[in-house]
Write an enzyme that holds these catalytic residues in place. Structure first.
Site, PDB file in Angstrom:
ATOM      1  N   ARG A   1      -6.796   1.358  16.996  1.00 46.48           N
ATOM      2  CA  ARG A   1      -6.365   2.731  16.711  1.00 46.48           C
ATOM      3  C   ARG A   1      -4.856   2.914  16.706  1.00 46.48           C
ATOM      4  NH1 ARG A   1     -10.569   4.014  20.231  1.00 46.48           N
ATOM      5  NH2 ARG A   1     -12.503   4.329  19.085  1.00 46.48           N
TER       6      ARG A   1
ATOM      7  N   LYS B   1       3.019   6.223   4.042  1.00 45.14           N
ATOM      8  CA  LYS B   1       1.764   5.929   3.323  1.00 45.14           C
ATOM      9  C   LYS B   1       1.523   4.434   3.336  1.00 45.14           C
ATOM     10  CE  LYS B   1       1.410   9.577  -0.169  1.00 45.14           C
ATOM     11  NZ  LYS B   1       1.439   9.823  -1.629  1.00 45.14           N
TER      12      LYS B   1
ATOM     13  N   GLU C   1      12.070   3.837 -10.080  1.00 41.92           N
ATOM     14  CA  GLU C   1      11.859   4.805  -8.986  1.00 41.92           C
ATOM     15  C   GLU C   1      13.192   5.466  -8.610  1.00 41.92           C
ATOM     16  OE1 GLU C   1       8.944   5.767  -7.918  1.00 41.92           O
ATOM     17  OE2 GLU C   1       7.579   4.133  -8.450  1.00 41.92           O
TER      18      GLU C   1
ATOM     19  N   LYS D   1      13.844  11.206  -0.279  1.00 40.91           N
ATOM     20  CA  LYS D   1      12.470  11.024   0.194  1.00 40.91           C
ATOM     21  C   LYS D   1      12.296  11.641   1.582  1.00 40.91           C
ATOM     22  CE  LYS D   1       8.357   8.435   0.003  1.00 40.91           C
ATOM     23  NZ  LYS D   1       7.578   7.312  -0.419  1.00 40.91           N
TER      24      LYS D   1
ATOM     25  N   GLU E   1       1.042  15.280   2.419  1.00 38.27           N
ATOM     26  CA  GLU E   1       0.813  15.709   1.038  1.00 38.27           C
ATOM     27  C   GLU E   1      -0.277  16.775   0.946  1.00 38.27           C
ATOM     28  OE1 GLU E   1       0.839  12.410  -1.708  1.00 38.27           O
ATOM     29  OE2 GLU E   1       0.538  13.737  -3.417  1.00 38.27           O
TER      30      GLU E   1
ATOM     31  N   ARG F   1       5.147  17.117  -1.572  1.00 41.21           N
ATOM     32  CA  ARG F   1       5.261  15.666  -1.800  1.00 41.21           C
ATOM     33  C   ARG F   1       4.839  15.274  -3.221  1.00 41.21           C
ATOM     34  NH1 ARG F   1       4.218  11.099   2.930  1.00 41.21           N
ATOM     35  NH2 ARG F   1       4.706   9.332   1.640  1.00 41.21           N
TER      36      ARG F   1
ATOM     37  N   ASN G   1       5.485  12.344  -7.640  1.00 43.07           N
ATOM     38  CA  ASN G   1       4.602  11.763  -8.658  1.00 43.07           C
ATOM     39  C   ASN G   1       5.156  11.904 -10.069  1.00 43.07           C
ATOM     40  OD1 ASN G   1       2.785  11.094  -6.682  1.00 43.07           O
ATOM     41  ND2 ASN G   1       1.595  12.981  -6.882  1.00 43.07           N
TER      42      ASN G   1
ATOM     43  N   HIS H   1       4.316   9.518 -12.874  1.00 45.24           N
ATOM     44  CA  HIS H   1       3.193   8.695 -12.435  1.00 45.24           C
ATOM     45  C   HIS H   1       1.878   9.040 -13.143  1.00 45.24           C
ATOM     46  CE1 HIS H   1       6.085   7.354  -9.532  1.00 45.24           C
ATOM     47  NE2 HIS H   1       5.232   6.537  -8.963  1.00 45.24           N
TER      48      HIS H   1
ATOM     49  N   HIS I   1       0.263   6.044 -14.803  1.00 44.94           N
ATOM     50  CA  HIS I   1      -1.077   5.571 -14.460  1.00 44.94           C
ATOM     51  C   HIS I   1      -1.912   5.360 -15.738  1.00 44.94           C
ATOM     52  CE1 HIS I   1      -4.918   5.213 -12.505  1.00 44.94           C
ATOM     53  NE2 HIS I   1      -5.380   6.271 -13.131  1.00 44.94           N
TER      54      HIS I   1
ATOM     55  N   HIS J   1       4.575  -1.832 -12.139  1.00 48.72           N
ATOM     56  CA  HIS J   1       4.389  -0.414 -11.855  1.00 48.72           C
ATOM     57  C   HIS J   1       5.608   0.417 -12.308  1.00 48.72           C
ATOM     58  CE1 HIS J   1       2.999   3.157  -9.828  1.00 48.72           C
ATOM     59  NE2 HIS J   1       4.111   3.203  -9.109  1.00 48.72           N
TER      60      HIS J   1
HETATM   61  P1  NAD Z   1       5.556  -6.653  -4.258  1.00 52.36           P
HETATM   62  O1  NAD Z   1       5.435  -6.308  -2.863  1.00 52.36           O
HETATM   63  O2  NAD Z   1       4.411  -7.311  -4.939  1.00 52.36           O
HETATM   64  O3  NAD Z   1       6.854  -7.555  -4.466  1.00 52.36           O
HETATM   65  C1  NAD Z   1       7.178  -8.036  -5.755  1.00 52.36           C
HETATM   66  C2  NAD Z   1       7.397  -9.558  -5.748  1.00 52.36           C
HETATM   67  O4  NAD Z   1       8.692  -9.837  -5.200  1.00 52.36           O
HETATM   68  C3  NAD Z   1       6.413 -10.335  -4.912  1.00 52.36           C
HETATM   69  O5  NAD Z   1       6.119 -11.537  -5.571  1.00 52.36           O
HETATM   70  C4  NAD Z   1       7.191 -10.602  -3.631  1.00 52.36           C
HETATM   71  O6  NAD Z   1       6.747 -11.760  -2.946  1.00 52.36           O
HETATM   72  C5  NAD Z   1       8.579 -10.798  -4.156  1.00 52.36           C
HETATM   73  N1  NAD Z   1       9.672 -10.486  -3.245  1.00 52.36           N
HETATM   74  C6  NAD Z   1       9.734  -9.498  -2.328  1.00 52.36           C
HETATM   75  N2  NAD Z   1      10.957  -9.431  -1.788  1.00 52.36           N
HETATM   76  C7  NAD Z   1      11.691 -10.398  -2.380  1.00 52.36           C
HETATM   77  C8  NAD Z   1      13.044 -10.807  -2.255  1.00 52.36           C
HETATM   78  N3  NAD Z   1      13.903 -10.139  -1.492  1.00 52.36           N
HETATM   79  N4  NAD Z   1      13.452 -11.862  -2.984  1.00 52.36           N
HETATM   80  C9  NAD Z   1      12.593 -12.508  -3.821  1.00 52.36           C
HETATM   81  N5  NAD Z   1      11.327 -12.138  -4.012  1.00 52.36           N
HETATM   82  C10 NAD Z   1      10.877 -11.093  -3.294  1.00 52.36           C
HETATM   83  O7  NAD Z   1       5.906  -5.359  -5.167  1.00 52.36           O
HETATM   84  P2  NAD Z   1       6.668  -3.987  -4.846  1.00 52.36           P
HETATM   85  O8  NAD Z   1       7.080  -3.481  -6.168  1.00 52.36           O
HETATM   86  O9  NAD Z   1       7.662  -4.132  -3.772  1.00 52.36           O
HETATM   87  O10 NAD Z   1       5.500  -3.067  -4.266  1.00 52.36           O
HETATM   88  C11 NAD Z   1       4.405  -2.661  -5.051  1.00 52.36           C
HETATM   89  C12 NAD Z   1       3.316  -2.182  -4.121  1.00 52.36           C
HETATM   90  O11 NAD Z   1       3.830  -1.100  -3.356  1.00 52.36           O
HETATM   91  C13 NAD Z   1       2.071  -1.663  -4.809  1.00 52.36           C
HETATM   92  O12 NAD Z   1       0.943  -2.181  -4.154  1.00 52.36           O
HETATM   93  C14 NAD Z   1       2.140  -0.155  -4.635  1.00 52.36           C
HETATM   94  O13 NAD Z   1       0.861   0.433  -4.571  1.00 52.36           O
HETATM   95  C15 NAD Z   1       2.875  -0.043  -3.332  1.00 52.36           C
HETATM   96  N6  NAD Z   1       3.617   1.214  -3.169  1.00 52.36           N
HETATM   97  C16 NAD Z   1       3.377   1.932  -2.043  1.00 52.36           C
HETATM   98  C17 NAD Z   1       4.059   3.125  -1.840  1.00 52.36           C
HETATM   99  C18 NAD Z   1       3.841   3.903  -0.580  1.00 52.36           C
HETATM  100  O14 NAD Z   1       4.311   5.024  -0.478  1.00 52.36           O
HETATM  101  N7  NAD Z   1       3.174   3.327   0.400  1.00 52.36           N
HETATM  102  C19 NAD Z   1       4.987   3.587  -2.776  1.00 52.36           C
HETATM  103  C20 NAD Z   1       5.224   2.801  -3.901  1.00 52.36           C
HETATM  104  C21 NAD Z   1       4.533   1.606  -4.103  1.00 52.36           C
HETATM  105  N1  GLY Z   2       5.190   7.085  -3.275  1.00 48.80           N
HETATM  106  C1  GLY Z   2       4.825   8.450  -3.201  1.00 48.80           C
HETATM  107  C2  GLY Z   2       4.797   8.978  -1.814  1.00 48.80           C
HETATM  108  O1  GLY Z   2       5.212   8.312  -0.892  1.00 48.80           O
HETATM  109  O2  GLY Z   2       4.366  10.073  -1.614  1.00 48.80           O
END
Ligand code: NAD
Ligand code: GLY
Length: 357
Positions: A124, A146, A188, A230, A240, A245, A249, A252, A256, A269
């Site tokens: 938890r 999130k 972004e 943010k 949200e 919040r 989007n 997005h 999407h 993305h």
């Molecule tokens: P990712 O985490 O897949 O990273 C992209 C690639 O870069 C991977 O291959 C990773 O291993 C590599 N990498 C990471 N750091 C590196 C570095 N410093 N040097 C070299 N390589 C590196 O992709 P991302 O774009 O960071 O994240 C996408 C994910 O984030 C999705 O799953 C999405 O749903 C999520 N997301 C979540 C939120 C949220 O609010 N929680 C917001 C936006 C996106």
């Molecule tokens: N990435 C959108 C949010 O954090 O609300």
């Protein structure tokens, strides 16, 4: 040892300290002090990121008093799933982690979302720290709590909102990021500028060359400005539920649709969001919320950062209608869409789906 500090405040006296600097992980002193004396810490990461940054992160957390061990999971969005979660829980059980111990996410948004969900749910809730290493994670995914994992039925279907205690951002880590991932993160950044920060938009125009070369001074300014936007939004509407919040989007909805139409593999993305922002700027122009010049300014900014502004093959109205009809955000054929009202301002408007076509 210059760094910037921001504190996000949430109800119930909860807070999250964000420290951002170039070379932060290699600073001779941990600027957060000794906040974890004697506690154990599982650093969740993947083989790519651990090769670059695990030792630095371990030393950095050690300075705070933490005894660290690593849990390495495979790299890629396809591993952001319950199977990988199970691996994490098993590692935590093997090490007998308890609620005063710490989970640290070292990596991009995939690692942050996975480790955050595991930290929120194991026993938890364990203490949680983010060390984001992609531009997407430093400006967006790691901020605001999130987390989530995907199910076969869809993306992020399991998830919670669970705030980390600390977010440590070393923008030097962006120097090893593949170019396409870096540019995807810039989508972004452009989003934040468009919805809430016209000065950031100006900076993106003025310092484009330095930003594209990943100049540390410029990136520090860019990343901290995004965090400031943010922070305001998530402090006002952490879960949200108030509609605030939703403004994040922007781009997005069509993003999407672009991802769905291209099967989630052709576009990163951020690339899909770039296309989505241009489409949604076109909606804002049709509504009279922005004029032709502003629309063109948005489009040029997207393209100037090497991002796509068009979906190959275009958006066919029937396909858009079909995807929208399955979108969980849509009720009685109406959608709440962030609509640009200028460069640096946006508002949520409730529109009929037909107004998007
Ligand atoms: P990712 O985490 O897949 O990273 C992209 C690639 O870069 C991977 O291959 C990773 O291993 C590599 N990498 C990471 N750091 C590196 C570095 N410093 N040097 C070299 N390589 C590196 O992709 P991302 O774009 O960071 O994240 C996408 C994910 O984030 C999705 O799953 C999405 O749903 C999520 N997301 C979540 C939120 C949220 O609010 N929680 C917001 C936006 C996106
Ligand atoms: N990435 C959108 C949010 O954090 O609300």
């Amino acid at each position: 040892m210059e760094y910037k500090k921001e504190i996000l405040k949430f109800s119930g006296m909860r807070q999250c300290i964000v420290l951002t600097g170039s070379g932060l992980l290699a600073f001779s002193e941990n600027p957060a002090g000794r906040w974890g004396d004697g506690t154990r810490c599982a650093i969740v990461t993947n083989p790519v990121v651990s090769g670059h940054y695990l030792e630095r992160a371990r030393e950095f957390l050690h300075q705070a008093g933490l005894e660290c061990f690593e849990v390495i999971v495979p790299d890629g969005e396809q591993y952001k799933n319950p199977g990988t979660l199970e691996l994490l829980y098993r590692a935590f059980v093997d090490r007998r982690l308890n609620r005063s111990d710490v989970i640290a996410a070292l990596g991009g948004g995939v690692i942050g979302d996975l480790a955050g969900y595991a930290a929120a749910t194991f026993k938890r809730g364990l203490r949680f720290v983010q060390i984001p290493t992609t531009l997407v994670a430093q400006t967006d995914a790691a901020i605001g709590g999130k987390n989530g994992v995907n199910l076969d039925a869809g993306k992020n279907l399991l998830g919670t909102v669970y705030q980390p205690e600390f977010i440590f951002i070393d923008i030097q880590t962006l120097l090893t990021l593949p170019e396409r991932e870096f540019l995807s993160g810039m989508a972004e950044v452009i989003k934040y500028a468009l919805i809430a920060d016209s000065d950031l938009f100006g900076l993106l125009e003025e310092k484009r060359a330095a930003i594209l070369e990943r100049g540390q001074e410029e990136l520090l300014e860019v990343v901290t400005r995004c965090i400031a936007v943010k922070k305001k939004v998530v402090e006002a509407d952490e879960r949200e539920v108030l509609g605030v919040r939703e403004v994040l989007n922007f781009g997005h909805t069509f993003g999407h649709i672009a991802e769905t139409l291209t099967g989630y593999t052709a576009l990163l993305h951020g690339e899909a969001v770039a296309i989505g922002m241009k489409e949604e700027a076109a909606v804002a122009r049709r509504l009279g919320a922005i004029n032709d010049d502003q629309y063109e300014t948005v489009r040029k900014m997207i393209v100037s950062y090497g991002l796509p502004d068009k979906l190959p093959g275009g958006f066919h109205p029937e396909a858009v209608q079909d995807i929208l009809s399955q979108d969980k955000k849509i009720r009685t054929n109406r959608i709440r869409l962030p609509v640009l009202t200028g460069i640096g301002t946006a508002e949520i408007r409730e529109l009929k789906c037909a107004q998007l076509l």
